[in-house]
Design a protein around this motif. Structure first.
Motif, mmCIF file in Angstrom:
data_model
loop_
_atom_site.group_PDB
_atom_site.id
_atom_site.type_symbol
_atom_site.label_atom_id
_atom_site.label_comp_id
_atom_site.label_asym_id
_atom_site.label_seq_id
_atom_site.Cartn_x
_atom_site.Cartn_y
_atom_site.Cartn_z
ATOM 1 N N THR A 104 0.820 -1.055 -0.056
ATOM 2 C CA THR A 104 0.023 -0.168 -0.010
ATOM 3 C C THR A 104 0.773 1.415 -0.045
ATOM 4 N N THR A 105 2.073 1.144 0.525
ATOM 5 C CA THR A 105 2.843 2.381 0.532
ATOM 6 C C THR A 105 4.273 1.635 -0.124
ATOM 7 N N ILE A 106 4.833 2.532 -1.008
ATOM 8 C CA ILE A 106 6.203 2.308 -1.380
ATOM 9 C C ILE A 106 6.941 3.710 -1.227
ATOM 10 N N VAL A 107 8.245 3.699 -0.292
ATOM 11 C CA VAL A 107 9.003 4.640 -0.390
ATOM 12 C C VAL A 107 10.205 4.398 -0.884
ATOM 13 N N ASN A 108 10.833 5.229 -1.724
ATOM 14 C CA ASN A 108 12.259 5.090 -2.361
ATOM 15 C C ASN A 108 12.266 3.553 -2.674
ATOM 16 N N GLY A 109 11.479 3.069 -3.323
ATOM 17 C CA GLY A 109 11.412 1.884 -4.040
ATOM 18 C C GLY A 109 11.227 0.634 -2.921
ATOM 19 N N GLN A 110 10.919 0.798 -1.733
ATOM 20 C CA GLN A 110 10.838 0.035 -0.757
ATOM 21 C C GLN A 110 9.395 0.058 -0.104
ATOM 22 N N VAL A 111 8.859 -1.290 -0.177
ATOM 23 C CA VAL A 111 7.471 -1.363 0.473
ATOM 24 C C VAL A 111 7.349 -1.084 1.833
ATOM 25 N N THR A 112 6.545 -0.281 2.430
ATOM 26 C CA THR A 112 6.746 0.112 4.019
ATOM 27 C C THR A 112 5.380 -0.337 4.530
ATOM 28 N N SER A 113 4.518 -0.616 3.955
ATOM 29 C CA SER A 113 3.038 -0.978 4.330
ATOM 30 C C SER A 113 2.610 -1.785 3.387
#
Length: 115
Positions: free
Chosen positions: A19-28
């Protein structure tokens, strides 16, 4: 993440979608069910009770793993609302509003105001 295509009426009891991707990394992730190729978000009902454990102050539908965002702020003359508890007559626990994984009953906690 590569795109996932669900075909031929797939049935998966529990899956996790990013649901959330930050700097290419899935965070949630969001927990979902897949039935006949259709994705269903899993939701739970949170019921807010007054301190008496009987008076319903409101309800909220929360996606699995989500946070309550519409918790009421009850008022009681001579008292200050402190927060929510998972048990009737319990103490405030702010974590009960986060990471909802099942239907939940929450109870208002008040502190008597100084005269």
């Amino acid at each position: 993440l590569p795109e996932r295509v669900i075909t031929d009426g797939a049935n998966i009891g529990t899956a996790y979608l990013p649901t959330t991707i930050v700097n290419g990394q899935v965070t949630s992730y969001a927990q979902v069910r897949i039935a006949n190729g259709i994705i269903y978000h899993i939701t739970y009902t949170v019921t807010y009770y007054d301190e008496d454990g009987e008076t319903v102050l409101g309800t909220e539908t929360v996606t699995a793993g989500g946070t309550c965002v519409n918790a009421p702020t009850p008022e009681k003359e001579g008292y200050t609302f402190s927060g929510w508890s998972a048990t009737e007559g319990g103490t405030v626990d702010s974590s009960v509003l986060q990471n909802i994984q099942a239907d939940a009953s929450l109870y208002a906690v008040f502190e008597e105001e100084e005269p």
